[in-house]
Motif scaffolding. Structure first.
Motif, PDB file in Angstrom:
ATOM      1  N   GLU A   1      -3.381  11.656   3.742  1.00  0.00           N
ATOM      2  CA  GLU A   1      -3.813  10.369   3.211  1.00  0.00           C
ATOM      3  C   GLU A   1      -2.616   9.558   2.707  1.00  0.00           C
TER       4      GLU A   1
ATOM      5  N   VAL B   1       0.507   9.772   3.664  1.00  0.00           N
ATOM      6  CA  VAL B   1       1.298   9.283   4.801  1.00  0.00           C
ATOM      7  C   VAL B   1       0.548   8.157   5.515  1.00  0.00           C
ATOM      8  N   ASN B   2      -0.787   8.309   5.610  1.00  0.00           N
ATOM      9  CA  ASN B   2      -1.584   7.266   6.250  1.00  0.00           C
ATOM     10  C   ASN B   2      -1.513   5.953   5.484  1.00  0.00           C
ATOM     11  N   ILE B   3      -1.571   6.045   4.146  1.00  0.00           N
ATOM     12  CA  ILE B   3      -1.469   4.817   3.347  1.00  0.00           C
ATOM     13  C   ILE B   3      -0.153   4.120   3.673  1.00  0.00           C
TER      14      ILE B   3
ATOM     15  N   VAL C   1      -0.233   2.774   7.500  1.00  0.00           N
ATOM     16  CA  VAL C   1      -1.081   1.617   7.789  1.00  0.00           C
ATOM     17  C   VAL C   1      -0.592   0.400   7.019  1.00  0.00           C
TER      18      VAL C   1
ATOM     19  N   LEU D   1     -12.016  -2.521  -6.807  1.00  0.00           N
ATOM     20  CA  LEU D   1     -12.488  -1.761  -5.649  1.00  0.00           C
ATOM     21  C   LEU D   1     -12.791  -0.303  -5.974  1.00  0.00           C
TER      22      LEU D   1
ATOM     23  N   PRO E   1      -7.891   5.232  -1.430  1.00  0.00           N
ATOM     24  CA  PRO E   1      -6.615   4.822  -0.852  1.00  0.00           C
ATOM     25  C   PRO E   1      -6.463   3.312  -0.651  1.00  0.00           C
ATOM     26  N   VAL E   2      -7.585   2.575  -0.646  1.00  0.00           N
ATOM     27  CA  VAL E   2      -7.501   1.171  -0.225  1.00  0.00           C
ATOM     28  C   VAL E   2      -6.665   0.308  -1.183  1.00  0.00           C
TER      29      VAL E   2
ATOM     30  N   MET F   1      -3.125   0.866  -0.432  1.00  0.00           N
ATOM     31  CA  MET F   1      -2.787   0.353   0.889  1.00  0.00           C
ATOM     32  C   MET F   1      -2.544  -1.156   0.826  1.00  0.00           C
TER      33      MET F   1
ATOM     34  N   ALA G   1       3.189   7.813  -2.669  1.00  0.00           N
ATOM     35  CA  ALA G   1       3.047   8.988  -3.543  1.00  0.00           C
ATOM     36  C   ALA G   1       3.036   8.560  -5.007  1.00  0.00           C
TER      37      ALA G   1
ATOM     38  N   TYR H   1      -5.392   3.468  15.992  1.00  0.00           N
ATOM     39  CA  TYR H   1      -5.003   3.970  14.665  1.00  0.00           C
ATOM     40  C   TYR H   1      -5.745   3.207  13.567  1.00  0.00           C
ATOM     41  N   LEU H   2      -5.840   1.899  13.718  1.00  0.00           N
ATOM     42  CA  LEU H   2      -6.522   1.107  12.697  1.00  0.00           C
ATOM     43  C   LEU H   2      -8.002   1.477  12.626  1.00  0.00           C
TER      44      LEU H   2
ATOM     45  N   ILE I   1      -8.217   4.646  10.717  1.00  0.00           N
ATOM     46  CA  ILE I   1      -8.042   4.385   9.289  1.00  0.00           C
ATOM     47  C   ILE I   1      -9.299   3.752   8.708  1.00  0.00           C
TER      48      ILE I   1
ATOM     49  N   PHE J   1     -10.526   5.856   5.623  1.00  0.00           N
ATOM     50  CA  PHE J   1     -10.460   5.291   4.278  1.00  0.00           C
ATOM     51  C   PHE J   1     -11.818   4.781   3.814  1.00  0.00           C
TER      52      PHE J   1
ATOM     53  N   LEU K   1     -16.665   0.745   1.200  1.00  0.00           N
ATOM     54  CA  LEU K   1     -15.964  -0.022   0.175  1.00  0.00           C
ATOM     55  C   LEU K   1     -16.763  -1.249  -0.239  1.00  0.00           C
TER      56      LEU K   1
ATOM     57  N   ARG L   1     -18.954  -0.249  -2.913  1.00  0.00           N
ATOM     58  CA  ARG L   1     -18.321   0.174  -4.164  1.00  0.00           C
ATOM     59  C   ARG L   1     -17.624  -0.979  -4.866  1.00  0.00           C
ATOM     60  N   ALA L   2     -17.235  -1.994  -4.090  1.00  0.00           N
ATOM     61  CA  ALA L   2     -16.458  -3.079  -4.687  1.00  0.00           C
ATOM     62  C   ALA L   2     -17.279  -3.778  -5.761  1.00  0.00           C
ATOM     63  N   ARG L   3     -16.651  -4.010  -6.906  1.00  0.00           N
ATOM     64  CA  ARG L   3     -17.345  -4.670  -8.013  1.00  0.00           C
ATOM     65  C   ARG L   3     -16.871  -6.103  -8.093  1.00  0.00           C
TER      66      ARG L   3
ATOM     67  N   LEU M   1       9.628  10.144  -7.904  1.00  0.00           N
ATOM     68  CA  LEU M   1       8.428  10.559  -8.646  1.00  0.00           C
ATOM     69  C   LEU M   1       8.643  11.921  -9.293  1.00  0.00           C
TER      70      LEU M   1
END
Lengths: 292, 445
Positions: free
Chosen positions: A98, A100-102, A105, A158, A162-163, A166, A235, B35-36, B39, B43, B48, B51-53, B300
């Motif tokens: 996830e 790496v995907n974030i 993308v 949201l 991950p969004v 992203m 990360a 790929y998109l 995703i 994701f 979403l 869930r979005a408020r 990090l």
């Protein structure tokens, strides 16, 4: 005659003497200025460090002695429970994907947006030359807002996942890459564009056929470099906000002792991923630059 | 045959290249699209939307630049308080209510914009006067609310429930339960940004303030009006300008200390990683792996380890930036060192200079502009990183920002910090750009 014969050398010598003196004076002055600048710099560093140490919870020297205590605690616990680590690696692998995907993308979306805005902000190529300053300021603003700000605000709207990370990284990437893309595109050869203009090509066709093939290797190289940066950012955002392996790391850290084998597993995965991505990207970038 | 053969193969080659190119031009967008799509589902973008408020988004956007003043009556005691955003620290003192609230005997009259108004009457009830709709009268009776509306259907901006009513119009919001009667009046701008309600300078216009600042009549005999003003602004308890200024300073300090200390440490180390200065392969290899390791262990992880050892604060942040940057600088500097012009070094060598002298007089002068440019670029980027690192280690503006966001109500503070962060980044960008031009051109001239 004798006078004439005598004067030139003495005048020359005088001139030389004056020159030498002024040269030495200039050098001294330069040295003095550099010395003063250096002194100011050293004073700033020292007083800055003093202030930073004063406002810090722990002091420098005691902290330095403790520096290895946490890593050694983590490593020894991880070593004691080394049998668990392969299991944890398997458990956390989806989170790593996830993260790496974030990064991937957001690099992709950011690069696509940056290509468009970057071209619109390039002198000589822009669709609307009058709007170049507008697009430039837009890129500056997108670069100036740190990712964490956008990510945290988006988490409020949201929810976790991950969004938000992203979108935040893609936003920042657009600003960062847009500037570089536009710098590269401004240096591109204008002849293909002129040729396409002469046959009545639209702006999109001119960019797609005349500019992009020229700049593609450089752009790709910047995109790969950005991808490296974004893996790290993804990360970190996971740790501060939510989503990906950073979040798992935060949870494992909050447990403290007893879960350090998980911390070791995550550290290892993160380290290896970053090294592998760095190596692959730098190898491919070298190929791109040499190929072009 | 032999004459036609080469053009034939050339043609085939060219056609083959065209075909490959055409395949690529469909393949690349195809892969990106696939790929998109992956995703999109990985994701959970469809989920979403649920869930979005969006109400949170509306609160956030309006709180960024609008504040509301609460006029609250406790229906048990009858006490009326007027406060900004309902904060205890921002409660108006009894004698100094805003001019749109009048308290006379037991009756409180609140005038809202556009001819709207609310009256809390002496009997414990309240009336909302809507200029187009009429009067909404609410009276407590035997533990419930007795609500009288004008004739006709109930409009959708009035919400009725058991024992509660709320009226939401563009001009304000009124709500009443058995325990509490409350009216919100909205106003654009940040409230009490300069002076809090307990300051004698609150509510004065800029002209009045300027006059006070230069006049001799002291509000507080102990100090001049100007210093009183500055101190009231600086110690503003709601916006905490003092703490915020310190936090911004800490963030810049982290970036400054971390970047320059890293540059000072990695410059000598870079000599050991450069091919033309270190002939021993093992030393070079070792040094390069050290740089790779430091960069590979992400900032990090370094930040977490350092936060454990040094506790929260700006020094920890500076050290985190320092360690991460040693890796980056080490690599960059050693590459720069490998690209220098050897003639100058040879010239210095011919005078019998030792290695340190050769480095000082033969190498440093040629690489200084490049190094400075790299360091200043890093300073810019670290100003941004310092915000994030501050959020992890607990120092600087990053800490204030995460704290304000986690309360989920101080959005005006978040907006304030956001503006300051962006200004800080732009300022550091400009400063570093100016220094780069100045120093690099100055050296060349």
């Amino acid at each position: 005659m004798a006078d004439i014969a005598m004067t030139p050398p003495s005048a020359g010598q005088k001139e030389l003497g004056v020159r030498t003196a002024s040269y030495i004076a200039a050098t001294r002055r330069k040295q003095m200025y550099s010395g003063i600048l250096l002194l100011i710099f050293v004073l700033m560093m020292m007083s800055g460090f003093r202030i930073a140490e004063e406002r810090n919870a722990g002091d420098f020297l005691p902290g330095l002695r403790q520096f290895f205590s946490f890593p050694s605690e983590v490593v020894s616990e991880g070593w004691a429970n080394r049998a668990n680590i392969p299991g944890y690696v398997a458990q956390f692998f989806p989170s790593l994907v996830e993260t790496v995907n974030i990064a991937a993308v957001s690099t992709l979306i950011g690069a696509l947006a940056a290509a468009l805005v970057g071209l619109l902000a390039s002198r000589g190529l822009a669709r609307w030359p009058r709007l170049i300053p507008v697009f430039r300021r837009l890129l500056d603003a997108m670069r100036a807002i740190p990712e964490i700000v956008i990510a945290l605000l988006l988490i409020y709207i949201l929810g976790g996942g991950p969004v938000p990370a992203m979108i935040a990284i893609a936003f920042h990437t657009t600003g960062a890459l847009g500037k570089m893309f536009s710098e590269v595109a401004e240096n591109a050869d204008q002849k293909p564009v002129e040729g396409l203009t002469s046959v009545g090509a639209t702006w999109g066709q001119k960019m797609w056929l005349g500019v992009i093939p020229q700049v593609a290797p450089d752009w790709l190289s910047y995109v790969l470099q950005r991808f490296e940066v974004n893996v790290r950012a993804s990360a970190i955002l996971g740790f501060v906000g939510s989503g990906g392996i950073g979040y798992d790391l935060k949870i494992a850290m909050q447990w403290g002792g007893g879960k350090y084998d998980q911390v070791v597993a995550i550290f290892l995965m993160l380290f290896l991923t970053i090294v592998v991505i760095d190596q692959l990207s730098s190898r491919y970038r070298q190929k791109l630059v040499k190929g072009s | 045959m032999s004459v036609t053969d080469p053009p034939m193969t050339m043609q085939a080659n060219v056609l083959g290249l065209f075909a490959a190119r055409r395949r690529m031009s469909f393949l690349v967008p195809g892969v990106i699209l696939a790929y998109l799509i992956y995703i999109f589902f990985a994701f959970d973008i469809p989920g979403l939307a649920q869930r979005a408020r969006m109400d949170n988004a509306a609160i956030l956007m309006s709180d960024f630049w609008i504040h509301k003043t609460h006029v609250t009556r406790d229906n048990r005691t009858g006490a009326v308080t007027v406060s900004i955003d309902g904060e205890a620290r921002a409660t108006y003192p009894a004698g100094k209510l805003p001019e749109w609230v009048t308290v006379a005997e037991d009756q409180t009259t609140i005038s809202l914009p556009g001819g709207h108004g609310v009256v809390y009457d002496a009997a414990g009830g309240a009336q909302y006067r809507h200029p187009d709709y009429g009067v909404i009268d609410v009276q407590p009776r035997d533990g419930t609310l007795d609500i009288t509306l004008p004739d006709g259907p109930v409009p959708d901006w009035i919400s009725l429930g058991d024992n509660r009513i709320s009226v939401t119009t563009d001009q304000g919001r009124f709500s009443m339960t058995r325990n509490r009667t409350e009216t919100f009046r909205y106003k654009a701008g940040w409230a009490l940004f300069f002076f809090t309600l307990d300051s004698p300078f609150h509510g004065k216009s800029p002209g009045e303030l300027a006059a006070l600042a230069v006049s001799g009549d002291r509000v507080d005999p102990a100090r001049s009006n100007l210093s009183h003003m500055v101190s009231d602004f600086w110690n503003n308890g709601l916006w905490r300008h003092k703490d915020v200024a310190w936090a911004i300073f800490e963030t810049i300090l982290m970036a400054f200390l971390g970047t320059f200390a890293a540059a000072i440490i990695s410059l000598p180390l870079a000599f050991f990683a450069a091919t033309n200065f270190t002939s021993i392969w093992a030393v070079r290899f070792g040094m390069r792996r050290v740089f790779d390791f430091v960069r590979g262990v992400d900032s990090l992880i370094w930040t977490i380890i350092l936060a454990r050892a040094f506790g929260p604060g700006p020094m920890t942040g500076a050290l985190a930036i320092l360690i991460t940057d040693i890796g980056t600088f080490g690599k960059q500097f050693s590459e720069t060192l490998e690209n220098i012009d050897d003639k100058q070094v040879e010239g210095i060598r011919s005078t019998g200079a030792n290695a340190v002298q050769r480095a000082r007089f033969g190498v440093l002068p040629q690489i200084t502009p490049v190094l400075l440019a790299q360091v200043l670029y890093m300073l810019e980027s670290n100003t941004r990183s310092a915000t994030v690192i501050g959020a992890i280690v607990g120092g600087g503006i990053g800490l204030l920002l995460t704290q304000a966001i986690s309360t989920q109500k101080d959005w005006e503070d978040v907006a304030y910090y956001l503006v300051l962060i962006v200004l800080m980044v732009i300022m550091m960008d400009t400063l570093s750009g100016w220094l780069r031009r100045k120093l690099i051109k100055g050296d060349a001239a």
